[in-house]
Design a protein around this motif. Structure first.
Motif, PDB file in Angstrom:
ATOM      1  N   MET A   1       5.831   3.120 -11.450  1.00  0.00           N
ATOM      2  CA  MET A   1       5.576   2.382 -10.230  1.00  0.00           C
ATOM      3  C   MET A   1       5.574   0.894 -10.565  1.00  0.00           C
ATOM      4  SD  MET A   1       1.579   3.093  -9.569  1.00  0.00           S
ATOM      5  CE  MET A   1       0.405   2.815 -10.834  1.00  0.00           C
ATOM      6  N   PRO A   2       5.839   0.036  -9.578  1.00  0.00           N
ATOM      7  CA  PRO A   2       5.846  -1.404  -9.855  1.00  0.00           C
ATOM      8  C   PRO A   2       4.476  -1.897 -10.321  1.00  0.00           C
ATOM      9  CG  PRO A   2       6.898  -0.927  -7.750  1.00  0.00           C
ATOM     10  CD  PRO A   2       6.242   0.344  -8.213  1.00  0.00           C
ATOM     11  N   ALA A   3       4.478  -2.762 -11.316  1.00  0.00           N
ATOM     12  CA  ALA A   3       3.232  -3.333 -11.817  1.00  0.00           C
ATOM     13  C   ALA A   3       2.734  -4.448 -10.900  1.00  0.00           C
ATOM     14  CB  ALA A   3       3.440  -3.878 -13.228  1.00  0.00           C
ATOM     15  N   ARG A   4       3.666  -5.088 -10.185  1.00  0.00           N
ATOM     16  CA  ARG A   4       3.316  -6.196  -9.285  1.00  0.00           C
ATOM     17  C   ARG A   4       4.495  -6.449  -8.349  1.00  0.00           C
ATOM     18  NH1 ARG A   4       6.332 -10.317 -11.268  1.00  0.00           N
ATOM     19  NH2 ARG A   4       6.769 -10.335 -13.480  1.00  0.00           N
ATOM     20  N   VAL A   5       4.316  -7.353  -7.421  1.00  0.00           N
ATOM     21  CA  VAL A   5       5.418  -7.739  -6.538  1.00  0.00           C
ATOM     22  C   VAL A   5       6.470  -8.447  -7.390  1.00  0.00           C
ATOM     23  CG1 VAL A   5       6.081  -9.178  -4.569  1.00  0.00           C
ATOM     24  CG2 VAL A   5       3.919  -7.919  -4.520  1.00  0.00           C
ATOM     25  N   HIS A   6       7.732  -8.103  -7.153  1.00  0.00           N
ATOM     26  CA  HIS A   6       8.819  -8.660  -7.952  1.00  0.00           C
ATOM     27  C   HIS A   6       9.984  -9.010  -7.028  1.00  0.00           C
ATOM     28  CE1 HIS A   6      11.299  -9.353 -11.411  1.00  0.00           C
ATOM     29  NE2 HIS A   6      12.194  -8.456 -11.014  1.00  0.00           N
ATOM     30  N   ARG A   7      10.677 -10.099  -7.343  1.00  0.00           N
ATOM     31  CA  ARG A   7      11.718 -10.597  -6.439  1.00  0.00           C
ATOM     32  C   ARG A   7      12.935 -11.083  -7.214  1.00  0.00           C
ATOM     33  NH1 ARG A   7       9.178 -14.398  -2.137  1.00  0.00           N
ATOM     34  NH2 ARG A   7       8.888 -12.385  -1.121  1.00  0.00           N
ATOM     35  N   VAL A   8      14.124 -10.803  -6.656  1.00  0.00           N
ATOM     36  CA  VAL A   8      15.372 -11.361  -7.182  1.00  0.00           C
ATOM     37  C   VAL A   8      16.153 -11.963  -6.023  1.00  0.00           C
ATOM     38  CG1 VAL A   8      15.555  -9.791  -9.164  1.00  0.00           C
ATOM     39  CG2 VAL A   8      16.630  -9.167  -7.003  1.00  0.00           C
ATOM     40  N   PRO A  55       6.528  10.391  -6.314  1.00  0.00           N
ATOM     41  CA  PRO A  55       7.119  10.330  -7.654  1.00  0.00           C
ATOM     42  C   PRO A  55       8.590   9.923  -7.602  1.00  0.00           C
ATOM     43  CG  PRO A  55       5.951  12.414  -7.314  1.00  0.00           C
ATOM     44  CD  PRO A  55       6.020  11.718  -5.986  1.00  0.00           C
ATOM     45  N   PRO A  56       9.137   9.426  -8.725  1.00  0.00           N
ATOM     46  CA  PRO A  56      10.545   9.049  -8.758  1.00  0.00           C
ATOM     47  C   PRO A  56      11.452  10.186  -8.288  1.00  0.00           C
ATOM     48  CG  PRO A  56       9.460   8.382 -10.781  1.00  0.00           C
ATOM     49  CD  PRO A  56       8.477   9.213 -10.002  1.00  0.00           C
ATOM     50  N   GLY A  57      12.379   9.872  -7.382  1.00  0.00           N
ATOM     51  CA  GLY A  57      13.344  10.846  -6.898  1.00  0.00           C
ATOM     52  C   GLY A  57      12.825  11.810  -5.848  1.00  0.00           C
ATOM     53  N   ASP A  58      11.546  11.758  -5.519  1.00  0.00           N
ATOM     54  CA  ASP A  58      10.940  12.675  -4.543  1.00  0.00           C
ATOM     55  C   ASP A  58      11.308  12.233  -3.128  1.00  0.00           C
ATOM     56  OD1 ASP A  58       9.384  14.383  -3.048  1.00  0.00           O
ATOM     57  OD2 ASP A  58       7.471  13.688  -3.838  1.00  0.00           O
ATOM     58  N   THR A  59      11.877  13.146  -2.346  1.00  0.00           N
ATOM     59  CA  THR A  59      12.307  12.793  -0.989  1.00  0.00           C
ATOM     60  C   THR A  59      11.303  13.184   0.085  1.00  0.00           C
ATOM     61  OG1 THR A  59      13.519  14.879  -0.788  1.00  0.00           O
ATOM     62  CG2 THR A  59      14.758  12.957  -1.589  1.00  0.00           C
ATOM     63  N   ALA A  60      10.126  13.649  -0.314  1.00  0.00           N
ATOM     64  CA  ALA A  60       9.131  14.107   0.673  1.00  0.00           C
ATOM     65  C   ALA A  60       8.572  12.958   1.516  1.00  0.00           C
ATOM     66  CB  ALA A  60       8.000  14.849  -0.027  1.00  0.00           C
ATOM     67  N   HIS A  61       8.425  11.786   0.938  1.00  0.00           N
ATOM     68  CA  HIS A  61       7.836  10.645   1.648  1.00  0.00           C
ATOM     69  C   HIS A  61       8.710   9.416   1.452  1.00  0.00           C
ATOM     70  CE1 HIS A  61       4.280  13.057   2.291  1.00  0.00           C
ATOM     71  NE2 HIS A  61       4.305  13.369   1.010  1.00  0.00           N
ATOM     72  N   VAL A  62       9.765   9.334   2.248  1.00  0.00           N
ATOM     73  CA  VAL A  62      10.691   8.215   2.149  1.00  0.00           C
ATOM     74  C   VAL A  62      10.871   7.583   3.526  1.00  0.00           C
ATOM     75  CG1 VAL A  62      11.932   9.204   0.178  1.00  0.00           C
ATOM     76  CG2 VAL A  62      12.742   9.653   2.498  1.00  0.00           C
ATOM     77  N   GLY A  86      14.571   5.854 -10.865  1.00  0.00           N
ATOM     78  CA  GLY A  86      13.558   6.232 -11.846  1.00  0.00           C
ATOM     79  C   GLY A  86      12.188   5.619 -11.640  1.00  0.00           C
ATOM     80  N   VAL A  87      11.928   5.027 -10.474  1.00  0.00           N
ATOM     81  CA  VAL A  87      10.623   4.415 -10.193  1.00  0.00           C
ATOM     82  C   VAL A  87      10.074   5.034  -8.923  1.00  0.00           C
ATOM     83  CG1 VAL A  87       9.383   2.265  -9.707  1.00  0.00           C
ATOM     84  CG2 VAL A  87      11.331   2.246 -11.270  1.00  0.00           C
ATOM     85  N   GLY A  88       8.822   5.418  -8.936  1.00  0.00           N
ATOM     86  CA  GLY A  88       8.186   5.980  -7.750  1.00  0.00           C
ATOM     87  C   GLY A  88       7.200   5.000  -7.140  1.00  0.00           C
TER      88      GLY A  88
END
Length: 197
Positions: A1-8, A55-62, A86-88
């Motif tokens: 999961m993301p450790a913090r807000v991230h921007r590009v 979790p990564p790749g889980d489509t139950a809550h998208v 690969g990130v949930g």
């Protein structure tokens, strides 16, 4: 999961894109983050988004939104990239400022998928560890052994209460609960009370 807000940020055929990622453990948190970005950048032409609140790749809550772009050109490619990233527990909002050159539906789809891929490339992450809460009561003589074991197995001390004995509330990594219970019973020669909370 993301450790913090991230921007590009990048430019594609004069359109400016800013992709912002954050942790989203549920749909409500994800939608709240989308609203924050919309308030932060009100002059953007579009705020397209997608989230995976599991979790990564889980489509139950998208969830996803094209936010006014042609149907299927933003939210769907973003979600597909997230599901394969690969990130949930993640939400990504891609804000776009139209630069005067139309990208076409294929170009839009590629640009929004790239938004997610770019943000994932440099995203700082932390591992999500499922934990089990335990109530542990020991005598003062066993406190040091308990603390050493907790540190060794990555258990988090949530609460401490001192009285006739010492009571702890611990969050133990789920795969290590039985090992923790057995080791603590051995270290304290059975002078411990453990309750799963």
């Amino acid at each position: 999961m993301p450790a913090r807000v991230h921007r590009v940020e990048w430019v594609e055929r004069r359109s400016r894109f800013i992709a912002t990622a954050a942790r989203a453990a549920d749909a409500e948190t994800a939608r709240g983050f989308v609203e924050e970005i919309e308030r932060e950048m009100p002059d953007a032409t579009h705020h397209c988004w997608a989230f995976v609140a599991g979790p990564p790749g889980d489509t139950a809550h998208v969830g996803l939104s094209d936010a006014g772009e042609p149907h299927g050109t933003a939210g769907r490619p973003m979600l597909t990239a997230l599901l394969h990233g690969g990130v949930g527990e993640i939400v990504v909002v891609c804000s776009r400022w139209f630069g005067g050159v139309k990208l076409g539906t294929g170009g839009l789809s590629r640009a929004y998928a790239e938004a997610v891929n770019l943000v994932l490339e440099s995203l700082p992450t932390v591992e999500l560890v499922e934990r089990v809460r335990l109530g542990v009561t020991v005598g003062y003589a066993e406190v040091d052994a308990l603390k050493r074991l907790a540190t060794e197995l990555g258990a988090l001390v949530e609460e401490e209460e001192y009285g006739a004995s010492v009571r702890y509330s611990l969050a133990v990594p789920a795969p290590d609960v039985e090992r923790f219970e057995e080791a603590l019973a051995g270290l304290t020669q059975g002078r411990v009370v453990i309750v799963r909370l």
